[in-house]
Design a protein around this motif. Sequence first.
Motif, short mmCIF file in Angstrom:
data_model
loop_
_atom_site.label_atom_id
_atom_site.label_comp_id
_atom_site.label_asym_id
_atom_site.label_seq_id
_atom_site.Cartn_x
_atom_site.Cartn_y
_atom_site.Cartn_z
N VAL A 110 0.83 -1.20 0.00
CA VAL A 110 0.00 0.00 0.00
C VAL A 110 0.87 1.26 0.00
CG1 VAL A 110 -1.71 1.32 1.32
CG2 VAL A 110 -1.98 -1.14 1.05
N ALA A 111 2.00 1.20 0.70
CA ALA A 111 2.93 2.34 0.68
C ALA A 111 3.46 2.57 -0.73
CB ALA A 111 4.08 2.09 1.65
N LEU A 112 3.79 1.50 -1.45
CA LEU A 112 4.25 1.64 -2.83
C LEU A 112 3.16 2.21 -3.72
CD1 LEU A 112 6.28 -1.66 -3.34
CD2 LEU A 112 7.17 0.66 -3.51
N ILE A 113 1.94 1.71 -3.55
CA ILE A 113 0.82 2.22 -4.34
C ILE A 113 0.59 3.69 -4.02
CG2 ILE A 113 -1.66 2.02 -4.76
CD1 ILE A 113 -1.35 -1.01 -4.15
N THR A 114 0.70 4.06 -2.73
CA THR A 114 0.54 5.46 -2.33
C THR A 114 1.60 6.33 -2.99
OG1 THR A 114 -0.39 4.80 -0.19
CG2 THR A 114 0.48 7.03 -0.35
N GLY A 115 2.86 5.86 -2.96
CA GLY A 115 3.93 6.61 -3.62
C GLY A 115 3.69 6.76 -5.10
N MET A 116 3.22 5.69 -5.74
CA MET A 116 2.91 5.76 -7.17
C MET A 116 1.82 6.79 -7.45
SD MET A 116 1.71 2.64 -9.71
CE MET A 116 0.19 2.32 -8.79
N ARG A 117 0.78 6.80 -6.62
CA ARG A 117 -0.32 7.76 -6.82
C ARG A 117 0.16 9.20 -6.62
NH1 ARG A 117 -2.34 4.07 -9.16
NH2 ARG A 117 -3.83 2.58 -8.29
N LEU A 118 1.04 9.42 -5.64
CA LEU A 118 1.57 10.77 -5.43
C LEU A 118 2.33 11.26 -6.65
CD1 LEU A 118 2.84 10.47 -1.73
CD2 LEU A 118 0.87 11.78 -2.53
N LEU A 119 3.09 10.37 -7.27
CA LEU A 119 3.83 10.75 -8.48
C LEU A 119 2.87 10.97 -9.65
CD1 LEU A 119 6.98 8.44 -8.36
CD2 LEU A 119 6.68 10.73 -7.44
N GLN A 120 1.88 10.10 -9.76
CA GLN A 120 0.92 10.24 -10.87
C GLN A 120 0.09 11.50 -10.76
OE1 GLN A 120 -1.06 6.46 -10.38
NE2 GLN A 120 0.15 5.48 -12.00
N SER A 121 -0.05 12.02 -9.54
CA SER A 121 -0.82 13.25 -9.35
C SER A 121 -0.12 14.46 -9.94
CB SER A 121 -1.06 13.49 -7.85
OG SER A 121 0.14 13.93 -7.21
#
Length: 380
Positions: free
Chosen positions: A151-162
């Motif tokens: 979930v931390a990796l997915i969160t990091g990915m979403r922050l970058l995609q934003s």
Amino acid sequence: MKPVFVISSNIVSPLASTANENFDLLKKGISGIQLHHTAIAPEPFYASLFSEDAGFTAPDSSPDAYTKFEQLLIASMQDALSLSGVDVTSSRTALVISSTKGNISLIESQPITESVKKRVALHSSAKAIAGYFGFQSHPVVVSHACISGLVALITGMRLLQSGRYDHAVIAGADIITRFVLSGFRSFHAVSDMPCRPFDANRNGITLGEAAATIILSVEKPGGKESIRLAGGAASNDANHISGPSRTGEELHQAIEAAVREAGIDKNTIDFISAHGTATVYNDEMESKAINLSGLQQVPVNSLKGYYGHTLGAAGLIETVACVHSLKENIILPTPGFEVRGTTQPLAVSSALQEGVYSNCLKTASGFGGCNAAIVLRKAV
């Protein structure tokens, strides 16, 4: 959305203190699991633990400035950052911390004062670590049972995609304490032998302590091959606080969503890094989810026989291993596995496999019925 790349990584474990060193030992079949006699339990138990004299004191700090948990995170992050060239003082660099228990050991060793209550809070550790490195962004904490790392990796990915950040430092750690060990034992979930994922004679988990860091970026790294974090999803069983789904349907949903986001055909998945805790119910549920996804012929492994279950670090450690597996075109075996013990068929990897591999699926599940899945791809 911009693609997200893995640009550096680290593992600090009882085996070694860099990702390369750890992976070299995994290829040789070396495990950190040993029989331990320590003060956290009245009788011997199997686990992968740091030696009592293992030192992780952060440079330029007093020995007691940071707890063991925080020192592990700092050591892991320092190595990964040194390999990345990322400027943590930039407002375009995010920090995500993953842990299930953090500084919970403090309540075992000290009177429960207001100061201890503040120090035990995960956001306190995140703030201290952000301050140590000089991060300008506000740290994000993910504590979501045993799927925390993914979930931390997915969160990091979403922050970058934003579009708000260019880089994200994802770090996770947990240490094994009396509280942690006794908690799992209360569920009769701890094995009396090194764990045996997916095996007919499995009878529970083996615990472990470690830290890991993965640095994500929207900037494609140079070099021979780069790896993308191409998709990710989470789901929940809504079944039971400690017992997983009896059907595997919900993990299957997370797998489908992650693969869909990655934009690949499921037939192109080369191997699966499963959660594989070696409990009777988790491994059975995962086998059902993998079959529902039509992936029962895809090689699957569990790395718990090398590191034990490292809780909030598990998803990160195992993802680092997946990255190295893709780069080196290797599928690691599953230590402890001999005879399949799930009702649904699985192609459990029992020996080191070499080939040409491009896509990897990583799964995780945890208490509260939570599930997560990510897809890693070689970038073209």
